[in-house]
Write an enzyme that holds these catalytic residues in place. Sequence first.
Site, PDB file in Angstrom:
ATOM      1  N   ASP A 166     -32.993 -47.138  17.794  1.00 14.83           N
ATOM      2  CA  ASP A 166     -32.288 -47.488  19.023  1.00 14.83           C
ATOM      3  C   ASP A 166     -33.221 -48.141  20.055  1.00 14.83           C
ATOM      4  OD1 ASP A 166     -30.146 -47.369  20.919  1.00 14.83           O
ATOM      5  OD2 ASP A 166     -30.940 -45.487  21.711  1.00 14.83           O
ATOM      6  N   ASN A 417     -40.174 -39.581  14.017  1.00 18.08           N
ATOM      7  CA  ASN A 417     -39.058 -39.185  14.883  1.00 18.08           C
ATOM      8  C   ASN A 417     -37.761 -39.183  14.077  1.00 18.08           C
ATOM      9  OD1 ASN A 417     -37.740 -38.808  17.626  1.00 18.08           O
ATOM     10  ND2 ASN A 417     -36.682 -40.638  16.915  1.00 18.08           N
ATOM     11  N   GLU A 418     -37.082 -38.061  14.110  1.00 23.46           N
ATOM     12  CA  GLU A 418     -35.747 -37.910  13.535  1.00 23.46           C
ATOM     13  C   GLU A 418     -35.606 -38.440  12.113  1.00 23.46           C
ATOM     14  OE1 GLU A 418     -32.679 -39.204  16.220  1.00 23.46           O
ATOM     15  OE2 GLU A 418     -33.108 -37.567  17.594  1.00 23.46           O
ATOM     16  N   ASN A 472     -34.757 -32.632  19.153  1.00 29.31           N
ATOM     17  CA  ASN A 472     -33.952 -33.552  19.973  1.00 29.31           C
ATOM     18  C   ASN A 472     -32.515 -33.054  19.984  1.00 29.31           C
ATOM     19  OD1 ASN A 472     -36.274 -35.028  20.055  1.00 29.31           O
ATOM     20  ND2 ASN A 472     -35.532 -36.752  18.833  1.00 29.31           N
ATOM     21  N   TYR A 474     -28.551 -33.431  21.941  1.00 29.40           N
ATOM     22  CA  TYR A 474     -27.679 -34.177  22.866  1.00 29.40           C
ATOM     23  C   TYR A 474     -26.352 -33.464  23.061  1.00 29.40           C
ATOM     24  CZ  TYR A 474     -31.062 -37.933  22.921  1.00 29.40           C
ATOM     25  OH  TYR A 474     -32.208 -38.670  23.127  1.00 29.40           O
ATOM     26  N   TYR A 478     -23.503 -36.597  23.003  1.00 31.27           N
ATOM     27  CA  TYR A 478     -22.884 -37.138  21.793  1.00 31.27           C
ATOM     28  C   TYR A 478     -21.821 -36.199  21.217  1.00 31.27           C
ATOM     29  CZ  TYR A 478     -26.289 -40.918  21.848  1.00 31.27           C
ATOM     30  OH  TYR A 478     -27.030 -42.015  22.204  1.00 31.27           O
ATOM     31  N   GLU A 511     -36.204 -34.452  23.071  1.00 33.56           N
ATOM     32  CA  GLU A 511     -35.269 -35.380  23.732  1.00 33.56           C
ATOM     33  C   GLU A 511     -34.030 -34.611  24.156  1.00 33.56           C
ATOM     34  OE1 GLU A 511     -34.100 -38.841  21.436  1.00 33.56           O
ATOM     35  OE2 GLU A 511     -36.143 -39.204  20.753  1.00 33.56           O
ATOM     36  N   TRP A 556     -35.101 -37.340  27.588  1.00 32.57           N
ATOM     37  CA  TRP A 556     -34.903 -38.693  27.078  1.00 32.57           C
ATOM     38  C   TRP A 556     -34.123 -39.452  28.138  1.00 32.57           C
ATOM     39  CZ3 TRP A 556     -37.425 -41.231  23.644  1.00 32.57           C
ATOM     40  CH2 TRP A 556     -36.956 -42.496  23.235  1.00 32.57           C
ATOM     41  N   LYS A 575     -30.302 -43.959  29.470  1.00 33.17           N
ATOM     42  CA  LYS A 575     -30.606 -42.538  29.713  1.00 33.17           C
ATOM     43  C   LYS A 575     -31.845 -42.367  30.594  1.00 33.17           C
ATOM     44  CE  LYS A 575     -28.332 -40.937  25.508  1.00 33.17           C
ATOM     45  NZ  LYS A 575     -28.214 -42.215  24.761  1.00 33.17           N
TER      46      LYS A 575
END
Length: 598
Positions: A166, A417-418, A472, A474, A478, A511, A556, A575
């Site tokens: 992203d 990351n992720e 992370n 959200y 999300y 995040e 984040w 964000k």
Amino acid sequence: MLYPETTRSRMVFDLSGIWDFRLLNEGEREKTDAGKRLLKGYPMPVPSAYNEIYPGREFADHVGDMVYQRSFMVTKEMMTHNRLTLRFGSAAHRADVWLNGVFLGNHKGGFLPFEFDISEVVKTGENLLTVFVNNIVDYSTLPCGRMEVQHFPGSPDKRVNLPNFDFYNYTGLLRPVWLCIIPLVYIDDIEISGHMNGEFIWNVKIAGNVEEVESIEVDVSLLDENGKCVYSGNGISGRGKLSEVHLWSPEDPCLYQLYVRMRIIDENMLEDEYRETFGFRDVEIKDCHILLNGKAVYLKGFGKHEEGSIRGRGTDLALMTKDIGLLKWINANSFRTSHYPNSEEMMRICDRMGILVIDEAPAVGLNTGFTATGLLGGDAKGTWKTLTTLEHHKKVMEELVARDKNHPCVIAWSVANEPASQEEGAKEYFEPLIEITKRHDPQKRPVTIVTYEGAGADTCRVSGMCDFLMLNRYRGWYDTEGNLQGAAAKLRAELEDFHRRYPEKPIMLGEYGADTIAGLHDLNARLFTEEYQTEFMKTYGKVFDSLNFITGEHVWVFADFATAENIKRVDGNKKGIFTRDRRPKQAAFFLKERWKEK
Ligand code: BDP
């Protein structure tokens, strides 16, 4: 790898400036003669991403090769008894370098430095430097992406490169390029670690025409922050101890230098010298805490992109210094270089300003079930059978540690990351990477892999091998969007699950955040408003404060940033706690107060 510095024995010429540039269509690169001057090139600043310099989608969205060229002059004196090298801060994502029509070599990976010895190829007078850069991200590169050819009846085929991440794929010669003049026998690398008890260990690597000289002597001195010599010793490696030491910490980032001098004995001549900056500090993990100099440190800060408008991810000293000022203003003490190693200049500023850095590899998008838009699909189960990144990833970890090992600001490494860490094959993929990172790091800093909500406490296959967990989340964005109470309940349950499963490991948020349009307000704190972002931060803060095993919070994201074009992003990711031009949103004032007390 030493940062280019002029010393009594070395000279460094910055080749930053306006170069010639052209985008190359498929097949054109092979036909381009690297030994000839480019005709009708565009003036192009180096360092900078090229994408936003000229108008037009053909420019911004170009996929594939491009060529950069410039010439530089060399005098006879520069070439006498010297080794000449070309050093690149980075080239995204692959570079093939030619000098005077001779191929010097290539480098894969867009965010780490590389160099070539040009002594055999360089000549007095004018030299022509040609660099082919390729910007494609696919399943063999870091970061990962996908190439696609889109066919629609009646329209020409279109080659598109879909990032699996992203952020906008800013590319080109992103960092400075230098011509370095160093002695024939030279200091190739210095390793120096200082500990809180005053002990220090050094290791110097000498390279070049070593076999041609009888014997070499290396003297080292330790200079304190005032440049006063507080220790003298000799040898290519050794250890010493200061009885009184001024530690490095975020509150008081005191720096020392190891001053290395190398002499060739039979000639009794100074051959080479270099001063490497470092600090005395220890990082360790104990009972769910990250300890800095023996005391638990709570990490407050951000995931942060290195980017801005126009220059994209190109080195911008003003912007990076401004960002550090804002981190201090908001009472943050740390950030993660999400999602790629930042410039060397940034690491040096962080050393000086006492910012704690989690240094991340450019390993993002290692999940075939995940794309930048979240809409394009993919094979959600086949990540570790599909990617061919492992060997490159190993090299990147080695290069990253080699570059940043001496920085006191670097307190931990993030390997990725992720990634699809819940999928079969994740453990086998990451085990060697963690091992390599630790083996190469003289300071044995903690290592982590930042994981996402698709990998829970019971399903994540890599948490067990991390020294601390960076999660992370959200919830409230999300999913559970608009329902912050529900989000808090979900978040708490997940964090408690991880703690139950890994009671010894420090856990921090890597995040959490909500897209926020600066200037959009609502009495009821609706999604996308500044009020919602502030409420979101307050909600997460309350959960963290009620759990004593949480050792940090990285929001984040530090500032709004550009992403690939897709219907989830209106002019990029919003964000940011700061806008892209670094103005505070409302939540910045909340965080400033919160972090003053933390
Ligand atoms: C996370 C990614 C980050 C994204 C963020 C977001 O690690 O790169 O920008 O989500 O969606 O999954 O804002």
